[in-house]
Design an enzyme around this catalytic site. Structure first.
Site, short mmCIF file in Angstrom:
data_model
loop_
_atom_site.label_atom_id
_atom_site.label_comp_id
_atom_site.label_asym_id
_atom_site.label_seq_id
_atom_site.Cartn_x
_atom_site.Cartn_y
_atom_site.Cartn_z
N LYS A 68 -49.95 -8.81 -8.20
CA LYS A 68 -51.35 -9.23 -8.10
C LYS A 68 -52.25 -8.00 -8.15
O LYS A 68 -51.91 -6.97 -7.57
CB LYS A 68 -51.54 -10.00 -6.79
CG LYS A 68 -52.88 -10.67 -6.58
CD LYS A 68 -52.82 -11.49 -5.30
CE LYS A 68 -54.11 -12.21 -4.98
NZ LYS A 68 -54.00 -13.04 -3.76
N SER B 255 -55.38 -17.56 -4.14
CA SER B 255 -56.00 -16.63 -5.07
C SER B 255 -55.00 -15.96 -6.00
O SER B 255 -55.36 -15.36 -6.99
CB SER B 255 -56.76 -15.55 -4.29
OG SER B 255 -55.87 -14.80 -3.46
N SER C 288 -52.98 -18.20 -0.14
CA SER C 288 -52.96 -17.73 -1.53
C SER C 288 -51.56 -17.53 -2.09
O SER C 288 -51.39 -17.44 -3.31
CB SER C 288 -53.73 -16.41 -1.64
OG SER C 288 -55.09 -16.60 -1.32
#
Length: 602
Positions: A83, A157, A181
């Site tokens: 990420k 996310s 997330s």
């Protein structure tokens, strides 16, 4: 796509290892670093020729350091993604905000540990800006769509990290999880999302969302892979003030007893309700006792995350940018962070006291249960629905996730049955801190029982390569060594001079404690079996039977040879320590092995 062959789509760790060890794959033939012509919004940055060459050279040096034995590098040549709020040396870190972006000088601790195990980073993935959102639509780099139906959200996310795993582009990826997330996008894309106990995986080198709550999470196609990656990437990190050592007392709770909320909210989504009811029945078929609990304190704690001063903690990350150039932020993120100014220090203490009280009540409620079983999300939305109502719908998605880190719980998101509309659904098992191993064992049982396809690859779980352990020759004794006899250590010559053969590096069962013994030359550890403990790294060596006696004769008190249990259930001979030898010894179990302990001394 950086992987040069579609035949490798959907491979697990076992598949990659099998291909390398059989010679089917050669490292230099695997990767294509040429720029991709597609517009895959799951990626923010992808591997190029320079980054690829740097990693291949580093991997070559690591392989040489272990004598060219790829089994000593458990992730040798295996690709992964991270990420884009997680640093990787030489790569940009943007947190999905170009104005905030910078080039990282060092790897985040988790990335470094994975690379040291042989893994190759092939890209940084898209996210809801500053990891604020559960939808995957709040990024200037584009909306990440669902891997099954493009009009639906991917979840966030960690949207990109989930997407590339679900589509089989990498066998695992790193995300982050503050409010869900690492779990919501797992549910929406039919993959596994491991949300570890806070502090197990270091957040050093991670752009914070809420630094006091953040976790680095792991996405994978199988629970087995997610658990292994977390084990490799995890461990105490002195550079992270919120890092914690795995405790010595983490008993498994048996028999299998699962709590479920006494009231469930699906916001009118009958398909989501149906698939969760089916999951509950599936757990009953696996022998679980199901009992309802009062869900009110969980819901009350979940509400604190965005209605309390933790929004102000999010504000600290983008504070200078908000003051200097607020237009540089995504409009939804800007509106959320702007509410931070209504909280003061008194509010923070009041809500912290409220959090502590609710967290205690929640942990007391979970006593006597193996885990809490919840739907990962109450429903799913289309991209257009979320864009029209970005805050309210996002908030709904956190119904069964927002409270987890506030209450210091561990969680594992698992694929469940598909809905009638073809979309995935998911369940999550939630347990007190440091019950990660228990959740992993439950998750493996669940995945085997359900036998769902892996992500969106269409590949069956039964098609995954099966890893076999080397057999023990009849003329040798398989011996587990834990300290000064390890490869490269001062007493390893006592094995090699007897023509002992290295077999593999592995771990003991999670019922051992390791101590640094006092007044030993060279320094030696003592391994002791106990009611509680942790997996300890060992090496297995096959010692010729006719030379084993002379080897044992060289072992000084308080050490001896006994039977050791490995984490896969095998029983081998290995070093053990008499209790008297533990006087003045230092408990080093939390390091997970002698090498890690020695490294900490430097």
């Amino acid at each position: 796509m950086p992987l040069s062959s579609p035949s490798r789509v959907g491979w697990t760790l076992a598949d990659w290892r099998a291909a390398y060890r059989s010679g089917q794959l050669k490292l230099n033939d695997v990767y294509d670093a040429s720029p991709s012509a597609d517009s895959d919004t799951a990626w923010i940055a992808r591997i190029d020729a320079t980054r690829l060459q740097t990693q291949l050279e580093q991997l070559e040096h690591r392989l040489a350091a272990v004598g060219g034995d790829i089994s000593r590098l458990p992730l040798y040549g295996i690709p992964f993604a991270a990420k884009d709020n997680i640093d990787a040396a030489g790569w940009p870190t943007t947190a999905a905000c170009p104005a905030f972006g910078y080039t990282a000088d060092e790897d985040a601790t988790t990335v470094r540990r994975l690379r040291e195990a042989g893994a190759i980073l092939i890209g940084k993935t898209n996210l809801d800006q500053f990891a604020t959102g559960l939808v995957g639509t709040r990024s200037p780099y584009g909306v990440v769509s669902n891997a099954f139906r493009s009009e639906y959200i991917s979840g966030g996310s960690s949207a990109g990290s989930a997407s590339v795993v679900a589509r089989g582009l990498v066998p695992f990826s790193l995300g982050s999880d503050t409010a869900g997330s690492g779990r919501v996008p797992a549910a929406f894309n039919n993959i596994v999302g491991l949300k570890p106990t806070r502090g197990w995986l270091s957040t050093s080198g991670v752009v914070p969302a809420c630094r006091t709550l953040d976790c680095v999470s792991v996405f994978a196609l199988t629970v087995e892979d997610a658990d292994e990656i977390a084990t490799i990437a995890g461990g105490y990190d002195a550079s992270d003030p919120y890092s914690r050592s795995f405790p010595k007392t983490t008993p498994k709770m048996m028999p299998l007893r699962l709590a479920v909320p006494d009231s469930l909210e699906f916001f009118g989504d009958t398909q989501a309700q149906q698939t969760f009811n089916q999951a509950v029945e599936a757990w009953r078929a696996l022998g679980a006792e199901i009992a309802p609990i009062d869900f009110a304190p969980f819901a009350q704690l979940a509400a604190l995350l965005y209605e309390g001063p933790w929004v102000a903690e999010r504000y600290t990350v983008a504070e200078s940018l908000m003051e200097r150039d607020p237009a540089a932020l995504h409009p939804v993120i800007r509106s959320i962070l702007s509410t931070a100014t209504r909280f003061n220090a008194v509010d923070a203490f009041h809500d912290e006291y409220r959090r502590a009280a609710l967290a205690r009540r929640i942990n007391e409620t979970l006593e006597g249960f193996t885990a809490l079983l919840v739907p990962t999300t109450p429903t799913i939305y289309t991209i257009s629905e979320v864009l029209d109502d970005p805050v309210r719908l996002n908030s709904r998605l956190g119904t069964y996730t927002n409270f987890t880190n506030l209450a210091d719980l561990s969680a594992l998101a698992l694929p469940a049955r598909f809905r009638n509309d073809g979309l995935p659904s998911g369940i999550t098992l939630i347990a007190p801190a440091w019950q990660d191993r228990t959740l992993a064992e439950l998750g493996k049982r669940w995945q085997q029982h359900m036998s769902l396809p892996l992500g969106a690859t269409g590949r069956a779980l039964s098609a995954v390569a099966k890893e076999t352990k080397p057999s023990i020759p009849a003329t040798t004794v398989r011996l587990a060594v834990v300290g000064a006899h390890l490869t490269g250590m001062p007493l390893n010559h006592q094995l090699t001079s007897r023509d002992a053969v290295f077999v593999e590096r592995c771990r003991t069962a999670a019922s051992y404690q390791l101590y640094a013994l006092a007044n030993t030359t060279p320094p030696k550890p003592g391994l002791v079996r106990a009611m509680t403990g942790a997996p300890i790294e060992v090496e297995l060596w096959d010692v010729p039977l006719d030379r084993f006696g002379s080897f044992v004769a060289e072992i000084p008190a308080p050490l001896g040879i006994g039977s050791l249990e490995l984490d896969d259930g095998r029983i081998v001979k290995g070093f053990i320590c008499e209790p008297i030898g533990l006087q003045c010894a230092r408990d080093i179990t939390s390091f997970g092995g002698w090498r890690a302990y020695l490294a900490s001394l430097k």
